[in-house]
Design an enzyme around this catalytic site. Structure first.
Site, short mmCIF file in Angstrom:
data_model
loop_
_atom_site.label_atom_id
_atom_site.label_comp_id
_atom_site.label_asym_id
_atom_site.label_seq_id
_atom_site.Cartn_x
_atom_site.Cartn_y
_atom_site.Cartn_z
N GLU A 75 27.24 122.44 -4.71
CA GLU A 75 27.53 121.11 -5.25
C GLU A 75 27.33 121.17 -6.76
O GLU A 75 26.19 121.17 -7.25
CB GLU A 75 26.57 120.08 -4.63
CG GLU A 75 26.90 118.68 -5.07
CD GLU A 75 25.96 117.63 -4.50
OE1 GLU A 75 24.74 117.85 -4.48
OE2 GLU A 75 26.46 116.57 -4.08
N GLU A 116 20.43 111.25 2.52
CA GLU A 116 21.84 111.32 2.10
C GLU A 116 21.89 112.35 0.99
O GLU A 116 21.43 112.09 -0.12
CB GLU A 116 22.31 109.94 1.64
CG GLU A 116 23.83 109.81 1.65
CD GLU A 116 24.45 110.12 0.31
OE1 GLU A 116 24.79 111.32 0.10
OE2 GLU A 116 24.60 109.22 -0.51
N CYS A 140 28.29 112.13 -4.97
CA CYS A 140 27.96 112.98 -3.81
C CYS A 140 29.20 113.32 -2.98
O CYS A 140 29.27 114.39 -2.40
CB CYS A 140 26.88 112.35 -2.96
SG CYS A 140 27.21 110.65 -2.52
N LYS A 196 11.20 104.68 -6.01
CA LYS A 196 11.06 105.57 -7.18
C LYS A 196 12.46 105.95 -7.67
O LYS A 196 13.17 106.73 -7.05
CB LYS A 196 10.29 106.85 -6.86
CG LYS A 196 9.92 107.57 -8.16
CD LYS A 196 9.78 109.05 -8.07
CE LYS A 196 11.03 109.85 -8.18
NZ LYS A 196 11.71 109.85 -9.50
P1 NDP Z 1 17.22 115.71 -7.16
O1 NDP Z 1 17.61 115.82 -5.75
O2 NDP Z 1 16.18 116.63 -7.67
O3 NDP Z 1 16.72 114.21 -7.48
C1 NDP Z 1 16.87 113.10 -6.67
C2 NDP Z 1 15.59 112.29 -6.61
O4 NDP Z 1 14.55 113.09 -6.01
C3 NDP Z 1 15.06 111.88 -7.98
O5 NDP Z 1 14.45 110.61 -7.90
C4 NDP Z 1 14.03 112.96 -8.24
O6 NDP Z 1 13.06 112.58 -9.17
C5 NDP Z 1 13.43 113.16 -6.87
N1 NDP Z 1 12.77 114.45 -6.75
C6 NDP Z 1 13.04 115.60 -7.40
N2 NDP Z 1 12.20 116.58 -7.04
C7 NDP Z 1 11.36 116.06 -6.12
C8 NDP Z 1 10.27 116.57 -5.38
N3 NDP Z 1 9.87 117.83 -5.51
N4 NDP Z 1 9.64 115.73 -4.53
C9 NDP Z 1 10.03 114.45 -4.40
N5 NDP Z 1 11.03 113.90 -5.10
C10 NDP Z 1 11.72 114.70 -5.94
O7 NDP Z 1 18.47 115.83 -8.07
P2 NDP Z 1 18.50 116.36 -9.59
O8 NDP Z 1 18.37 115.19 -10.45
O9 NDP Z 1 17.54 117.45 -9.86
O10 NDP Z 1 19.96 116.98 -9.64
C11 NDP Z 1 20.16 118.35 -9.27
C12 NDP Z 1 21.36 118.49 -8.39
O11 NDP Z 1 21.16 117.75 -7.20
C13 NDP Z 1 22.65 117.92 -8.96
O12 NDP Z 1 23.28 118.79 -9.79
C14 NDP Z 1 23.44 117.66 -7.71
O13 NDP Z 1 24.06 118.83 -7.28
C15 NDP Z 1 22.38 117.26 -6.72
N6 NDP Z 1 22.31 115.80 -6.61
C16 NDP Z 1 22.99 115.26 -5.59
C17 NDP Z 1 23.02 113.91 -5.45
C18 NDP Z 1 23.79 113.30 -4.35
O14 NDP Z 1 23.91 112.09 -4.29
N7 NDP Z 1 24.32 114.09 -3.45
C19 NDP Z 1 22.35 113.01 -6.38
C20 NDP Z 1 21.61 113.68 -7.42
C21 NDP Z 1 21.63 115.03 -7.51
P3 NDP Z 1 13.25 113.05 -10.71
O15 NDP Z 1 14.54 112.51 -11.16
O16 NDP Z 1 12.11 112.45 -11.41
O17 NDP Z 1 13.24 114.54 -10.70
#
Ligand code: NDP
Length: 496
Positions: free
Chosen positions: A399, A265, A300, A189
């Site tokens: 973050e 991660e 990240c 996904k």
């Molecule tokens: P998320 O952690 O929410 O998203 C990462 C993945 O998880 C996406 O595919 C998302 O789907 C999915 N996801 C979100 N909510 C759920 C849930 N309740 N159950 C299962 N899967 C879920 O990151 P965001 O896009 O919301 O970003 C928010 C913050 O997260 C950023 O500002 C950053 O700080 C952090 N982040 C960190 C990352 C890293 O690599 N360390 C990467 C991305 C974000 P969908 O996109 O459809 O919501």
């Protein structure tokens, strides 16, 4: 190499895969729902993408399970899986311009970063795991002569992967390449912001010879499709990259469903420790600037905390600020652009919120801090530097995932280590010093998964990557990633 390409014209010609890829075919979501896929470059709707939900995840898991049970992939000789994955790597290289364009349109990174950074790394990752899988041997345990104990590595079955939008295809490849190489079926996904490249690669995998059902991609929202994958009773393992907050949810989903294996991660707050005896302050300053402004800081392991020795603070910060100018946000489709847009309006608002918080808590805004290029309809933030930050402030703890640097000073090596480790995260640390003994001592003391010394380069696919503390557990990349996608079987034969 790409000087002749007119990326805007290419972008106007490109076609998008907008359906889920299940069982080797593109299909609409069961409920017929779609969501708008918006480009952050200009706010334009690129496509209406199938919004997968629990029913679609279930269809994909069933397809993955039946392919696994049929043995069409898992039972192929490792050498045969290798050939197909190497072919997939070649197809990714062949279509690198198209895939890079999908990535840039979807999440706004500069086109040359996507083309020469992400796509090379994706092809390398897929090729590396393909090449690896027919070179790994199982074990025979040191038993008495009366027994023969075989320890064999077996695929798990169905692996779910939920990935973010910052390096959409690369984060996906770090999961699907080792999972497929080991013989598993995969249901991926992608993030709702960036589904395009994953959908295209699933199609290329089929073309390379990955049998239908072995590699499925279901776009959709985290709370519906992501959660359904995390809670599915027939998924054996779930590999996640994203925020720590959502990472924790996957542990809960596992506990409340079938106790599937979870690999996480998650977030980071990388301390970048610069000593006055750094071998070359120019290189260190370039590392500091690249470390926080590359990919608009949506990384990240972004070097978001600059922990700099007091006596070089002024001169070093001036160098970083000067270098930040080359990261002025520009058109992501222009090859000269070094920093593109943020991923979307929500992330932009979130980052601007942190900037306001930094000011309110008393940090000194030394550079940037504003949203720019609003006339484009897209989402851009200037390179931003805060000075006189204290490690207790929100901008030093959370973050931010944006181009926002927090500068903190130290006087002694002990203080630097204390500041660096004073974080819930432990993904990476960077260290600049000419003193070998000091470098090794500090590297040992840092509670992080990767320490880079005198460079921001933490290595390619051959080294493991992952976190300590709330940055998660399990490792992506290297042979160690295979531990997440295989299990050990002991076969104990009495021969006495
Ligand atoms: P998320 O952690 O929410 O998203 C990462 C993945 O998880 C996406 O595919 C998302 O789907 C999915 N996801 C979100 N909510 C759920 C849930 N309740 N159950 C299962 N899967 C879920 O990151 P965001 O896009 O919301 O970003 C928010 C913050 O997260 C950023 O500002 C950053 O700080 C952090 N982040 C960190 C990352 C890293 O690599 N360390 C990467 C991305 C974000 P969908 O996109 O459809 O919501």
């Amino acid at each position: 190499m790409n000087a002749a390409i007119d990326w805007r014209t290419e972008a106007s010609r490109i076609s998008f895969r907008d359906k889920a890829f299940i069982g080797g075919r593109f299909v609409a979501s069961a409920a017929g729902e779609t969501f708008d896929n918006i480009s952050p470059i200009d706010g334009r709707v690129l496509a209406k993408i199938a919004a997968g939900d629990a029913e679609d995840i279930d269809r994909a898991v069933k397809a993955a399970r039946s392919a696994f049970e049929a043995g069409v992939w898992a039972d192929q000789a490792p050498k045969a899986r290798k050939r197909i994955l190497v072919k997939l790597a070649e197809l990714i290289q062949k279509h690198a311009n198209e895939l890079a364009l999908l990535e840039t349109l979807d999440m706004g990174k500069p086109i040359l970063n996507a083309r020469n950074g992400d796509m090379r790394a994706v092809a390398e990752c897929v090729r590396w795991y393909g090449e690896t899988i027919d070179k790994i041997y199982d074990e025979i345990a040191p038993t008495p002569k009366t027994a023969l104990a075989l320890i064999t590595r077996e695929p798990l079955g169905v692996v779910g992967a939920v990935v973010p939008w910052n390096f959409p295809l690369l984060m996906a490849a770090w999961k699907f390449a080792p999972a497929l190489a080991a013989g598993n079926s995969v249901v991926l996904k992608p993030a709702e912001q960036s589904p395009l490249s994953a959908l295209r690669v699933a199609e290329l995998a089929l073309e390379a010879g990955v049998p239908p059902g072995v590699f499925n991609v279901v776009p959709g929202f985290g709370e519906s499709a992501g959660q359904a994958l995390g809670r599915h009773m027939d998924v054996d393992a779930l590999a996640f990259t994203g925020s720590t907050e959502v990472g924790k949810l996957f542990l809960k989903y596992s506990a409340e469903s079938n106790m599937k294996i979870v690999g996480l991660e998650c977030g980071g707050k990388t301390p970048n420790i610069v000593f006055a005896d750094a071998p070359d302050l120019e290189t260190a300053a370039q590392g500091a600037a690249d470390g926080i402004f590359y990919n608009s800081g949506q990384v990240c392991d972004a070097a978001s905390r600059l922990i700099v020795e007091d006596k070089i603070h002024d001169v070093f910060l001036a160098k970083v600020a000067a270098l930040a100018k080359s990261y002025a946000p520009g058109d992501p489709l222009d090859e000269k652009t070094q920093m593109g847009s943020m991923v979307d309006a929500t992330q932009t608002k979130r980052v601007l919120g942190f900037i306001e918080k930094g000011k309110a808590e008393g940090a000194a805004l030394a550079l940037g801090g504003r949203q720019v290029r609003q006339e484009t309809g897209g989402f851009y933030i200037e390179p931003t530097i805060f000075d006189r930050v204290e490690n207790r402030m929100t901008i030093a703890r959370e973050e931010i995932f944006g181009p926002v640097l927090s500068t903190i000073v130290f006087k002694t090596p002990e203080e630097a280590v204390k500041l660096a480790n004073d974080s819930k995260y432990g993904l990476e640390a960077n260290l600049w010093t000419n003193d070998l003994t000091k470098a090794h001592r500090i590297a040992r003391a840092l509670r992080v998964g990767t320490v880079t010394i005198n460079s921001r380069d933490g290595g390619g696919i051959e080294v493991p990557f992952g976190g300590y503390k709330q940055s998660g557990f399990g490792r992506d990349k290297s042979l160690h990633a295979l531990d997440k996608y295989t299990q050990l079987k002991t076969t104990y034969i009495s021969i006495g």
